[in-house]
Write a protein that holds these residues in place. Structure first.
Motif, PDB file in Angstrom:
ATOM      1  N   HIS A 152      36.340  41.021  51.976  1.00  6.52           N
ATOM      2  CA  HIS A 152      35.639  41.054  50.698  1.00  6.52           C
ATOM      3  C   HIS A 152      34.552  42.116  50.796  1.00  6.52           C
ATOM      4  O   HIS A 152      33.853  42.205  51.808  1.00  6.52           O
ATOM      5  N   ARG A 174      36.141  34.227  42.613  1.00  2.63           N
ATOM      6  CA  ARG A 174      37.507  34.319  42.117  1.00  2.63           C
ATOM      7  C   ARG A 174      38.447  33.808  43.197  1.00  2.63           C
ATOM      8  O   ARG A 174      38.240  34.045  44.383  1.00  2.63           O
ATOM      9  N   THR A 175      39.474  33.118  42.778  1.00  2.00           N
ATOM     10  CA  THR A 175      40.474  32.613  43.723  1.00  2.00           C
ATOM     11  C   THR A 175      41.809  33.271  43.429  1.00  2.00           C
ATOM     12  O   THR A 175      42.221  33.350  42.268  1.00  2.00           O
ATOM     13  N   CYS A 208      31.698  39.885  45.668  1.00  2.00           N
ATOM     14  CA  CYS A 208      32.844  40.733  45.992  1.00  2.00           C
ATOM     15  C   CYS A 208      33.337  41.472  44.748  1.00  2.00           C
ATOM     16  O   CYS A 208      33.568  40.865  43.700  1.00  2.00           O
ATOM     17  N   HIS A 215      41.546  42.977  45.096  1.00  2.00           N
ATOM     18  CA  HIS A 215      42.512  42.310  45.985  1.00  2.00           C
ATOM     19  C   HIS A 215      43.936  42.318  45.415  1.00  2.00           C
ATOM     20  O   HIS A 215      44.789  41.562  45.887  1.00  2.00           O
ATOM     21  N   SER A 268      36.036  43.767  45.108  1.00  2.00           N
ATOM     22  CA  SER A 268      37.417  44.186  45.369  1.00  2.00           C
ATOM     23  C   SER A 268      38.364  43.402  44.466  1.00  2.00           C
ATOM     24  O   SER A 268      38.211  42.190  44.282  1.00  2.00           O
ATOM     25  N   THR A 273      39.316  32.461  48.184  1.00  2.00           N
ATOM     26  CA  THR A 273      38.235  32.508  47.202  1.00  2.00           C
ATOM     27  C   THR A 273      37.228  33.570  47.618  1.00  2.00           C
ATOM     28  O   THR A 273      36.708  33.550  48.736  1.00  2.00           O
ATOM     29  N   CYS A 274      36.951  34.501  46.704  1.00  2.00           N
ATOM     30  CA  CYS A 274      36.023  35.592  46.987  1.00  2.00           C
ATOM     31  C   CYS A 274      34.574  35.115  46.880  1.00  2.00           C
ATOM     32  O   CYS A 274      34.260  34.245  46.052  1.00  2.00           O
TER      33      CYS A 274
END
Length: 236
Positions: free
Chosen positions: A86, A46-47, A67, A71, A69, A62-63
């Motif tokens: 992360h 994910r970004t 990850c 965020h 979380s 970017t995760c």
């Protein structure tokens, strides 16, 4: 900087790690937390973007695919790239424990897999595991070898606990037997008179001192047999 708050919203990014509510923070948490009816599992890379505090420039992050979380709060509170972590947390368990005389639920041996790619601490720039040994008491970040050693240490302590458990079962059974025997002796002592009452009292005292009612019973039986034999010999 490590997220030791167990908060999926990334509050490790707050300045100076001050987690005290500041008035606007509860509102931000409420806004960031997905609604239970619409929350979806976090899967795949994910970004997301935050505004760098120094110049308000948008920075994309970017995760890793693992990850978990959200965020969400990091989008508001991130100060610098080194604040980004992360992570994914393992299962939590609690036990009753106390540090002040009041027994409460304490987390033990929880863990997180994490990475902080731009951390000022080199050991956090590669994936690591950190273990929460008890509430808010954390191990250092560990690589695979260090984690294996940690697991070995915990397994060794579990083996010791199992030995103690076996011993506890045994001594609890012996204690219960001693209490049962003392109860019987005291009940009979209450109705006994003369020498018999004195014998019962002596038996009870020996059982309490030795904690070995079977040996006391054997001793008393032996003395009784001997005394009877001497009495019969004298009468003959």
């Amino acid at each position: 900087m490590s997220n030791l708050t167990r908060n999926p919203y990334g509050l490790m990014a707050t300045p100076a790690l001050d987690l005290t509510p500041t008035g606007h923070l509860p509102h931000l948490v409420d806004q960031a937390r997905p609604h239970p009816d619409t929350e979806q599992p976090l899967t795949g890379a994910r970004t997301w973007t935050y505004l760098r505090q120094s110049d308000r420039a948008p920075i994309s992050v970017t995760c890793p695919t693992w990850c978990e979380s959200t965020h969400e709060m990091d989008q508001y509170l991130t100060q610098a790239p080194e604040d980004i972590q992360h992570s994914v947390h393992g299962r939590e368990v609690t036990v009753k424990a106390t540090a002040n005389g009041t027994y409460e639920d304490w987390r033990i041996l929880g863990a997180q897999l994490a990475i902080a790619p731009d951390s000022e601490e080199p050991e956090r720039r590669a994936p690591y595991v950190q273990v929460e040994i008890a509430d808010e008491v954390w191990s250092r970040p560990m690589g695979a070898g260090e984690l294996a050693d940690f697991i070995g240490t915990v397994e060794g302590q579990l083996a010791e606990l199992r030995k103690l458990h076996t011993g506890l079962v045994q001594v609890r059974a012996e204690h219960a037997h001693t209490v049962d025997v003392l109860t019987i002796i005291r009940e009979r002592q209450a109705t006994a008179t003369g020498p018999l009452a004195e014998v019962m009292d002596a038996m009870a005292s020996l059982v309490e001192k030795t904690g070995d009612p079977d040996s006391v019973a054997e001793l008393v039986l032996g003395l009784t047999v001997r005394a009877r034999a001497e009495l019969l010999a004298a009468e003959a």
